[in-house]
Motif scaffolding. Structure first.
Motif, PDB file in Angstrom:
ATOM      1  N   PHE A  81      -3.708 -10.598   0.698  1.00  0.00           N
ATOM      2  CA  PHE A  81      -2.859  -9.414   0.870  1.00  0.00           C
ATOM      3  C   PHE A  81      -3.602  -8.312   1.610  1.00  0.00           C
ATOM      4  O   PHE A  81      -3.084  -7.731   2.578  1.00  0.00           O
ATOM      5  N   VAL A  82      -4.822  -8.008   1.180  1.00  0.00           N
ATOM      6  CA  VAL A  82      -5.581  -6.894   1.761  1.00  0.00           C
ATOM      7  C   VAL A  82      -5.872  -7.131   3.237  1.00  0.00           C
ATOM      8  O   VAL A  82      -5.684  -6.242   4.077  1.00  0.00           O
ATOM      9  N   GLN A  83      -6.331  -8.337   3.573  1.00  0.00           N
ATOM     10  CA  GLN A  83      -6.675  -8.619   4.971  1.00  0.00           C
ATOM     11  C   GLN A  83      -5.439  -8.668   5.858  1.00  0.00           C
ATOM     12  O   GLN A  83      -5.491  -8.288   7.028  1.00  0.00           O
ATOM     13  N   GLY A  84      -4.321  -9.148   5.311  1.00  0.00           N
ATOM     14  CA  GLY A  84      -3.079  -9.087   6.078  1.00  0.00           C
ATOM     15  C   GLY A  84      -2.706  -7.655   6.385  1.00  0.00           C
ATOM     16  O   GLY A  84      -2.322  -7.309   7.515  1.00  0.00           O
ATOM     17  N   ALA A  85      -2.832  -6.771   5.380  1.00  0.00           N
ATOM     18  CA  ALA A  85      -2.491  -5.365   5.576  1.00  0.00           C
ATOM     19  C   ALA A  85      -3.411  -4.705   6.592  1.00  0.00           C
ATOM     20  O   ALA A  85      -2.966  -4.019   7.517  1.00  0.00           O
ATOM     21  N   GLY A 143       0.887  -3.247   5.891  1.00  0.00           N
ATOM     22  CA  GLY A 143      -0.038  -2.647   6.849  1.00  0.00           C
ATOM     23  C   GLY A 143       0.669  -2.033   8.037  1.00  0.00           C
ATOM     24  O   GLY A 143       0.338  -0.924   8.474  1.00  0.00           O
ATOM     25  N   VAL A 144       1.649  -2.753   8.577  1.00  0.00           N
ATOM     26  CA  VAL A 144       2.420  -2.222   9.701  1.00  0.00           C
ATOM     27  C   VAL A 144       3.167  -0.959   9.286  1.00  0.00           C
ATOM     28  O   VAL A 144       3.223   0.034  10.030  1.00  0.00           O
ATOM     29  N   THR A 145       3.750  -0.972   8.090  1.00  0.00           N
ATOM     30  CA  THR A 145       4.501   0.186   7.602  1.00  0.00           C
ATOM     31  C   THR A 145       3.584   1.396   7.434  1.00  0.00           C
ATOM     32  O   THR A 145       3.923   2.514   7.852  1.00  0.00           O
ATOM     33  N   ALA A 146       2.410   1.186   6.843  1.00  0.00           N
ATOM     34  CA  ALA A 146       1.467   2.286   6.651  1.00  0.00           C
ATOM     35  C   ALA A 146       0.966   2.824   7.984  1.00  0.00           C
ATOM     36  O   ALA A 146       0.853   4.045   8.175  1.00  0.00           O
ATOM     37  N   ALA A 147       0.681   1.915   8.918  1.00  0.00           N
ATOM     38  CA  ALA A 147       0.200   2.344  10.229  1.00  0.00           C
ATOM     39  C   ALA A 147       1.258   3.171  10.957  1.00  0.00           C
ATOM     40  O   ALA A 147       0.933   4.114  11.680  1.00  0.00           O
ATOM     41  N   GLY A 148       2.524   2.818  10.755  1.00  0.00           N
ATOM     42  CA  GLY A 148       3.587   3.581  11.388  1.00  0.00           C
ATOM     43  C   GLY A 148       3.615   5.032  10.943  1.00  0.00           C
ATOM     44  O   GLY A 148       4.003   5.926  11.699  1.00  0.00           O
ATOM     45  N   LEU A 180       1.622 -13.817   0.371  1.00  0.00           N
ATOM     46  CA  LEU A 180       0.822 -12.615   0.104  1.00  0.00           C
ATOM     47  C   LEU A 180       0.274 -12.037   1.399  1.00  0.00           C
ATOM     48  O   LEU A 180       0.270 -10.821   1.601  1.00  0.00           O
ATOM     49  N   PHE A 181      -0.200 -12.905   2.287  1.00  0.00           N
ATOM     50  CA  PHE A 181      -0.686 -12.437   3.591  1.00  0.00           C
ATOM     51  C   PHE A 181       0.450 -11.768   4.365  1.00  0.00           C
ATOM     52  O   PHE A 181       0.265 -10.705   4.967  1.00  0.00           O
ATOM     53  N   GLY A 182       1.627 -12.390   4.348  1.00  0.00           N
ATOM     54  CA  GLY A 182       2.769 -11.817   5.046  1.00  0.00           C
ATOM     55  C   GLY A 182       3.198 -10.484   4.467  1.00  0.00           C
ATOM     56  O   GLY A 182       3.507  -9.539   5.198  1.00  0.00           O
ATOM     57  N   LEU A 183       3.211 -10.381   3.128  1.00  0.00           N
ATOM     58  CA  LEU A 183       3.563  -9.111   2.485  1.00  0.00           C
ATOM     59  C   LEU A 183       2.543  -8.038   2.832  1.00  0.00           C
ATOM     60  O   LEU A 183       2.898  -6.876   3.075  1.00  0.00           O
ATOM     61  N   GLY A 184       1.280  -8.429   2.869  1.00  0.00           N
ATOM     62  CA  GLY A 184       0.245  -7.480   3.259  1.00  0.00           C
ATOM     63  C   GLY A 184       0.425  -7.006   4.687  1.00  0.00           C
ATOM     64  O   GLY A 184       0.272  -5.813   4.984  1.00  0.00           O
ATOM     65  N   SER A 185       0.766  -7.925   5.574  1.00  0.00           N
ATOM     66  CA  SER A 185       0.955  -7.541   6.980  1.00  0.00           C
ATOM     67  C   SER A 185       2.111  -6.563   7.127  1.00  0.00           C
ATOM     68  O   SER A 185       2.030  -5.600   7.901  1.00  0.00           O
ATOM     69  N   PHE A 186       3.184  -6.770   6.358  1.00  0.00           N
ATOM     70  CA  PHE A 186       4.302  -5.832   6.409  1.00  0.00           C
ATOM     71  C   PHE A 186       3.888  -4.464   5.868  1.00  0.00           C
ATOM     72  O   PHE A 186       4.232  -3.424   6.445  1.00  0.00           O
ATOM     73  N   LEU A 229       8.000  -9.506   8.879  1.00  0.00           N
ATOM     74  CA  LEU A 229       9.062 -10.026   8.015  1.00  0.00           C
ATOM     75  C   LEU A 229       9.341 -11.496   8.319  1.00  0.00           C
ATOM     76  O   LEU A 229       9.728 -12.258   7.427  1.00  0.00           O
ATOM     77  N   ALA A 230       9.130 -11.888   9.565  1.00  0.00           N
ATOM     78  CA  ALA A 230       9.285 -13.303   9.905  1.00  0.00           C
ATOM     79  C   ALA A 230       8.279 -14.147   9.131  1.00  0.00           C
ATOM     80  O   ALA A 230       8.598 -15.245   8.665  1.00  0.00           O
ATOM     81  N   CYS A 231       7.059 -13.638   8.970  1.00  0.00           N
ATOM     82  CA  CYS A 231       6.041 -14.368   8.202  1.00  0.00           C
ATOM     83  C   CYS A 231       6.420 -14.461   6.732  1.00  0.00           C
ATOM     84  O   CYS A 231       6.181 -15.481   6.080  1.00  0.00           O
ATOM     85  N   VAL A 232       7.022 -13.372   6.197  1.00  0.00           N
ATOM     86  CA  VAL A 232       7.333 -13.317   4.774  1.00  0.00           C
ATOM     87  C   VAL A 232       8.602 -14.090   4.448  1.00  0.00           C
ATOM     88  O   VAL A 232       8.667 -14.832   3.465  1.00  0.00           O
ATOM     89  N   VAL A 233       9.643 -13.901   5.285  1.00  0.00           N
ATOM     90  CA  VAL A 233      10.969 -14.433   4.961  1.00  0.00           C
ATOM     91  C   VAL A 233      11.389 -15.549   5.928  1.00  0.00           C
ATOM     92  O   VAL A 233      11.830 -16.622   5.504  1.00  0.00           O
TER      93      VAL A 233
END
Length: 391
Positions: free
Chosen positions: A297-301, A252-257, A244-250, A138-142
């Motif tokens: 987005f995909v690679q961030g996720a 990805g983390v959410t899905a991994a959780g 987009l990278f930041g949104l993807g990372s969020f 979220l720091a990356c996105v916001v």
């Protein structure tokens, strides 16, 4: 997930914002303090070095201190470093505050990872880890764009004040929400935890974490010039690409959780293979704007899904070192964060061009997959011999 875990993630959000926001504040800092742009840029390097050195050192100290005071002390130091940084007019003092903030960040994240594992069921460490790391994504996105915008409107010092203010509710949360440890368990055994870190399974996971994070930051660091020089995007579209990278990372983390606790092998094997393919595709199709935007987005996720799963695996692999495991995982990730940009810069400096950067990321992921396959084969060999003997 316990509400206290989300409040710890708020502190991680503030720390992640601080770590990355200087990328948009460097010119302003250089002008205000009368130093060169490279000198102002070295403030980011100072933070990275502090994280690498601080994670294992603060973990050793944290073994001897109860978690609540360790969290409170490290977050207080982090807040104070930003207050001093916002007030100083001396470059050397600002540089020192970045190192101090990094040491505090490393200490907080180390203990927070260990604390998160105790706040949830024994089989939910992956989800707890994802909540904490969600603060970073979220720091990356916001946080980072917000800090850059605040710096443009009110000056770079306002961004430092904002980070300090975000830490205040997190400090209150640590006091009120993190459970106090019984006196007999407040202090750990440093030697016992160090012995627990020698396991080949843990060392393999830490190496994988460093390699995957190196791949992530290799391309992320040079994503803007790749987009403008190869893809042909205008500079005004780069923030959207980074978002987009930041949104993807969020994502990805959410899905991994949700998946990593029950299905770690599919997440790591499938995610790692897809990550390798994605970096290769980006290198081949970087001149295609829609493909580049989609892959951001995909690679961030994928990067953060695999990375957060590896951190959770480190905590599972080192149950005998609940505090030092978090510290070594933090250090491993920051080694990767330092190695990746260096490797990408080396490729660019060698005349290979910006398109070579995702190829370097692909090579790092390929090495990680090879290490994982080798480790699995070595671990399976004794079981195969035992089965053959019984047969």
């Amino acid at each position: 997930m316990p509400f206290s875990l989300h409040l710890l993630a708020l502190a991680v959000f503030a720390q992640g914002t601080s770590e990355f926001m200087l990328s948009g504040l460097v010119p302003d800092i250089a002008r205000d303090l009368g130093v060169s742009v490279p000198a102002a840029g070295s403030l980011t390097s100072a933070f990275a070095v502090g994280m690498i050195v601080g994670a294992p050192l603060t973990a050793l100290l944290a073994v001897r201190v109860a978690r609540r005071p360790a969290l409170f002390g490290s977050l207080s130091l982090f807040l104070a470093a930003h207050v001093v940084g916002a007030l100083t007019t001396d470059y050397a003092v600002l540089l020192a505050t970045r190192v101090a903030a990094a040491l505090a960040n490393a200490g907080f994240l180390t203990v927070a990872l260990a604390t998160a594992a105790t706040l949830v069921a024994p089989d939910a460490k992956g989800r707890a880890t994802s909540v904490l790391l969600g603060g970073t994504t979220l720091a990356c996105v916001v946080g980072v764009p917000g800090g850059a915008l605040l710096g443009q409107l009110l000056g770079w010092r306002a961004a430092f004040w904002a980070v300090a203010l975000v830490c205040v509710p997190a400090l209150v949360a640590v006091v009120r929400s993190v459970p106090a440890e019984p006196a007999e368990t407040a202090r750990g055994d440093v030697r016992a935890e160090l012995r627990a870190l020698r396991g080949p399974r843990l060392l393999t996971v830490l190496l994988l974490g460093a390699l995957v994070n190196a791949a992530t930051f290799c391309t992320f660091t040079y994503l803007a010039p790749l987009a403008t020089e190869v893809t042909g995007l205008g500079a005004d579209r780069v923030p959207a690409l980074l978002a987009l990278f930041g949104l993807g990372s969020f994502a990805g983390v959410t899905a991994a959780g949700r998946l990593s606790d029950a299905h770690p092998v599919p997440v790591l094997a499938g995610g790692g293979t897809a990550l390798l393919a994605g970096w290769l595709l980006l290198a081949l199709a970087a001149d295609d704007a829609p493909v580049t935007l989609a892959l951001a987005f995909v690679q961030g996720a994928l990067s953060f899904a695999v990375g957060s799963t590896l951190i959770a695996r480190a905590l599972y692999a080192a149950t005998g070192a609940p505090t030092l495991a978090g510290g070594t995982a933090t250090a491993a990730l920051n080694v990767g964060a330092a190695l990746g940009p260096w490797a990408g810069g080396l490729a660019i400096g060698s005349g290979l061009g910006h398109r070579a950067v995702p190829l370097v990321s692909a090579a790092l992921v390929a090495v990680a997959l090879l290490v994982a396959l080798t480790g699995a084969a070595v671990a399976a060999a004794p079981r195969a011999r035992a089965s053959a003997g019984h047969g």
